[in-house]
Design a protein around this motif. Structure first.
Motif, PDB file in Angstrom:
ATOM      1  N   LEU A  79       0.828  -1.202   0.000  1.00 25.81           N
ATOM      2  CA  LEU A  79       0.000   0.000   0.000  1.00 25.81           C
ATOM      3  C   LEU A  79       0.865   1.256   0.000  1.00 25.81           C
ATOM      4  O   LEU A  79       0.571   2.231  -0.706  1.00 25.81           O
ATOM      5  CB  LEU A  79      -0.931   0.006   1.216  1.00 25.81           C
ATOM      6  CG  LEU A  79      -2.024  -1.068   1.247  1.00 25.81           C
ATOM      7  CD1 LEU A  79      -2.752  -1.037   2.588  1.00 25.81           C
ATOM      8  CD2 LEU A  79      -3.009  -0.894   0.101  1.00 25.81           C
ATOM      9  N   GLY A  80       1.934   1.234   0.782  1.00 24.42           N
ATOM     10  CA  GLY A  80       2.815   2.392   0.863  1.00 24.42           C
ATOM     11  C   GLY A  80       3.520   2.704  -0.438  1.00 24.42           C
ATOM     12  O   GLY A  80       3.834   3.869  -0.727  1.00 24.42           O
ATOM     13  N   ARG A  81       3.776   1.664  -1.255  1.00 22.50           N
ATOM     14  CA  ARG A  81       4.451   1.872  -2.541  1.00 22.50           C
ATOM     15  C   ARG A  81       3.467   2.001  -3.701  1.00 22.50           C
ATOM     16  O   ARG A  81       3.882   2.141  -4.845  1.00 22.50           O
ATOM     17  CB  ARG A  81       5.404   0.698  -2.809  1.00 22.50           C
ATOM     18  CG  ARG A  81       6.595   0.656  -1.870  1.00 22.50           C
ATOM     19  CD  ARG A  81       7.565  -0.459  -2.253  1.00 22.50           C
ATOM     20  NE  ARG A  81       6.968  -1.774  -2.088  1.00 22.50           N
ATOM     21  CZ  ARG A  81       6.835  -2.667  -3.062  1.00 22.50           C
ATOM     22  NH1 ARG A  81       7.225  -2.373  -4.297  1.00 22.50           N
ATOM     23  NH2 ARG A  81       6.290  -3.836  -2.827  1.00 22.50           N
ATOM     24  N   GLY A  82       2.170   1.931  -3.382  1.00 22.13           N
ATOM     25  CA  GLY A  82       1.181   2.029  -4.443  1.00 22.13           C
ATOM     26  C   GLY A  82       1.085   0.796  -5.314  1.00 22.13           C
ATOM     27  O   GLY A  82       0.627   0.860  -6.460  1.00 22.13           O
ATOM     28  N   VAL A  83       1.505  -0.372  -4.776  1.00 20.20           N
ATOM     29  CA  VAL A  83       1.400  -1.632  -5.519  1.00 20.20           C
ATOM     30  C   VAL A  83      -0.054  -2.088  -5.484  1.00 20.20           C
ATOM     31  O   VAL A  83      -0.608  -2.328  -4.412  1.00 20.20           O
ATOM     32  CB  VAL A  83       2.312  -2.711  -4.908  1.00 20.20           C
ATOM     33  CG1 VAL A  83       2.066  -4.060  -5.569  1.00 20.20           C
ATOM     34  CG2 VAL A  83       3.767  -2.305  -5.049  1.00 20.20           C
ATOM     35  N   ASP A  84      -0.686  -2.183  -6.649  1.00 19.66           N
ATOM     36  CA  ASP A  84      -2.102  -2.533  -6.696  1.00 19.66           C
ATOM     37  C   ASP A  84      -2.351  -3.904  -7.313  1.00 19.66           C
ATOM     38  O   ASP A  84      -3.500  -4.284  -7.529  1.00 19.66           O
ATOM     39  CB  ASP A  84      -2.885  -1.472  -7.483  1.00 19.66           C
ATOM     40  CG  ASP A  84      -4.311  -1.316  -6.984  1.00 19.66           C
ATOM     41  OD1 ASP A  84      -4.536  -1.472  -5.768  1.00 19.66           O
ATOM     42  OD2 ASP A  84      -5.205  -1.058  -7.808  1.00 19.66           O
ATOM     43  N   ASP A  85      -1.284  -4.627  -7.615  1.00 22.86           N
ATOM     44  CA  ASP A  85      -1.445  -5.967  -8.183  1.00 22.86           C
ATOM     45  C   ASP A  85      -0.663  -7.004  -7.383  1.00 22.86           C
ATOM     46  O   ASP A  85      -0.279  -8.043  -7.901  1.00 22.86           O
ATOM     47  CB  ASP A  85      -1.012  -5.991  -9.650  1.00 22.86           C
ATOM     48  CG  ASP A  85       0.462  -5.661  -9.843  1.00 22.86           C
ATOM     49  OD1 ASP A  85       1.100  -5.184  -8.879  1.00 22.86           O
ATOM     50  OD2 ASP A  85       0.982  -5.876 -10.951  1.00 22.86           O
ATOM     51  N   GLY A  86      -0.437  -6.699  -6.103  1.00 25.50           N
ATOM     52  CA  GLY A  86       0.252  -7.655  -5.244  1.00 25.50           C
ATOM     53  C   GLY A  86      -0.648  -8.834  -4.909  1.00 25.50           C
ATOM     54  O   GLY A  86      -1.834  -8.858  -5.251  1.00 25.50           O
ATOM     55  N   PHE A  87      -0.069  -9.828  -4.240  1.00 26.02           N
ATOM     56  CA  PHE A  87      -0.839 -11.036  -3.935  1.00 26.02           C
ATOM     57  C   PHE A  87      -0.371 -11.600  -2.598  1.00 26.02           C
ATOM     58  O   PHE A  87       0.827 -11.726  -2.349  1.00 26.02           O
ATOM     59  CB  PHE A  87      -0.642 -12.092  -5.024  1.00 26.02           C
ATOM     60  CG  PHE A  87      -1.869 -12.895  -5.333  1.00 26.02           C
ATOM     61  CD1 PHE A  87      -2.546 -13.582  -4.334  1.00 26.02           C
ATOM     62  CD2 PHE A  87      -2.354 -12.981  -6.621  1.00 26.02           C
ATOM     63  CE1 PHE A  87      -3.689 -14.331  -4.610  1.00 26.02           C
ATOM     64  CE2 PHE A  87      -3.494 -13.721  -6.931  1.00 26.02           C
ATOM     65  CZ  PHE A  87      -4.169 -14.393  -5.916  1.00 26.02           C
ATOM     66  N   ILE A  88      -1.339 -11.937  -1.742  1.00 25.02           N
ATOM     67  CA  ILE A  88      -1.072 -12.615  -0.472  1.00 25.02           C
ATOM     68  C   ILE A  88      -1.682 -14.012  -0.559  1.00 25.02           C
ATOM     69  O   ILE A  88      -2.891 -14.149  -0.811  1.00 25.02           O
ATOM     70  CB  ILE A  88      -1.696 -11.878   0.724  1.00 25.02           C
ATOM     71  CG1 ILE A  88      -1.284 -10.404   0.752  1.00 25.02           C
ATOM     72  CG2 ILE A  88      -1.347 -12.592   2.031  1.00 25.02           C
ATOM     73  CD1 ILE A  88       0.173 -10.156   1.056  1.00 25.02           C
TER      74      ILE A  88
END
Length: 247
Positions: A128-137
């Motif tokens: 969220l802090g880096r603006g990553v909007d396609d990450g995955f958990i």
């Protein structure tokens, strides 16, 4: 998988079994893999010279918040941050509900629930802090997260895996409320032929010879399947049984 090529995937419990298989499969897919484990020397052995991905091993105790925070700081400082997290680390000691040792219960909950949650928080906050909007958990759960306990000895372990399932849904709703497109999912396998399971099955040698099992690589393939779907698709839970499972 092209969208994740060259990006950073963290795999907990990467020194053996499913974690090791996942780490190797992600290396083959071209990701930079950070294996967190108490035995980093075993993680380093996973390096594949022919694979396009890069491997890093960090000694980490997932039951210790300080150890987790130190690992994620190293990743932030040296690799820029996390794009994929695979929460695999878990323990399943014999811990009867009516007579178990408190330290055994605590080891299960500290690692399987709290450690997973701390890793998830650190990864999500970093994205969220880096603006990553396609990450995955991705949580490596268990079929016991969907079933009542077969007996008292594994009830606390099963409870921890039910908690993982509830936490996943809480995370999904949290991210939706934030307007984030970070995806989440879990893989819930039955018996897998790992050092951990084979150690438990030594108590039942005749059953161990015949019990149907999957291989760690089967779970690693499911991780890649989950990651490889179009961003509009969130594969939320994959339940996997070995063929021929009797119950």
């Amino acid at each position: 998988m092209d969208r994740y090529r060259g990006r950073v995937a963290v795999v907990t419990g990467a020194s053996q079994g499913v974690g090791a298989a996942v780490a190797r499969q992600l290396l083959r897919q071209g990701l930079t893999v950070v294996g967190l484990a108490r035995r980093p020397d075993k993680v380093k052995e996973l390096e594949l010279k022919e694979a396009p991905g890069k491997l890093h091993a960090i000694q980490t105790d997932i039951s210790s918040e300080d150890s987790i925070l130190s690992a994620f700081k190293w990743i932030k400082d040296n690799l820029g941050g996390v794009d994929v997290l695979v929460n695999n680390a878990a323990v399943f000691p014999t811990a009867p509900v009516a007579s178990g040792k408190t330290e055994d219960w605590k080891s299960i909950l500290d690692l399987n629930v709290l450690g997973l949650s701390i890793c998830t928080r650190e990864a999500v906050q970093d994205m969220l802090g880096r603006g990553v909007d396609d990450g995955f958990i991705i949580h490596i759960n268990s079929d016991l997260g969907h079933l009542p306990p077969f007996g008292t000895d594994r009830a606390m372990y099963g409870a921890s895996k039910h908690a993982v399932r509830v936490l996943l849904e809480g995370l999904r709703k949290d991210l939706v409320a934030r307007g984030s497109k970070i995806r989440v999912g879990e893989i819930s396998p039955g018996a897998i032929r790992t050092e951990g399971l084979m150690g438990v099955m030594q108590e039942f040698p005749e059953i161990a010879k015949t019990i149907p099992c999957m291989e760690p690589e089967d779970i690693a393939d499911a991780v890649v399947y989950m990651l490889s779907q179009h961003p509009r698709v969130q594969v939320y839970d994959i339940i996997m049984y070995p063929t021929g499972r009797p119950v």
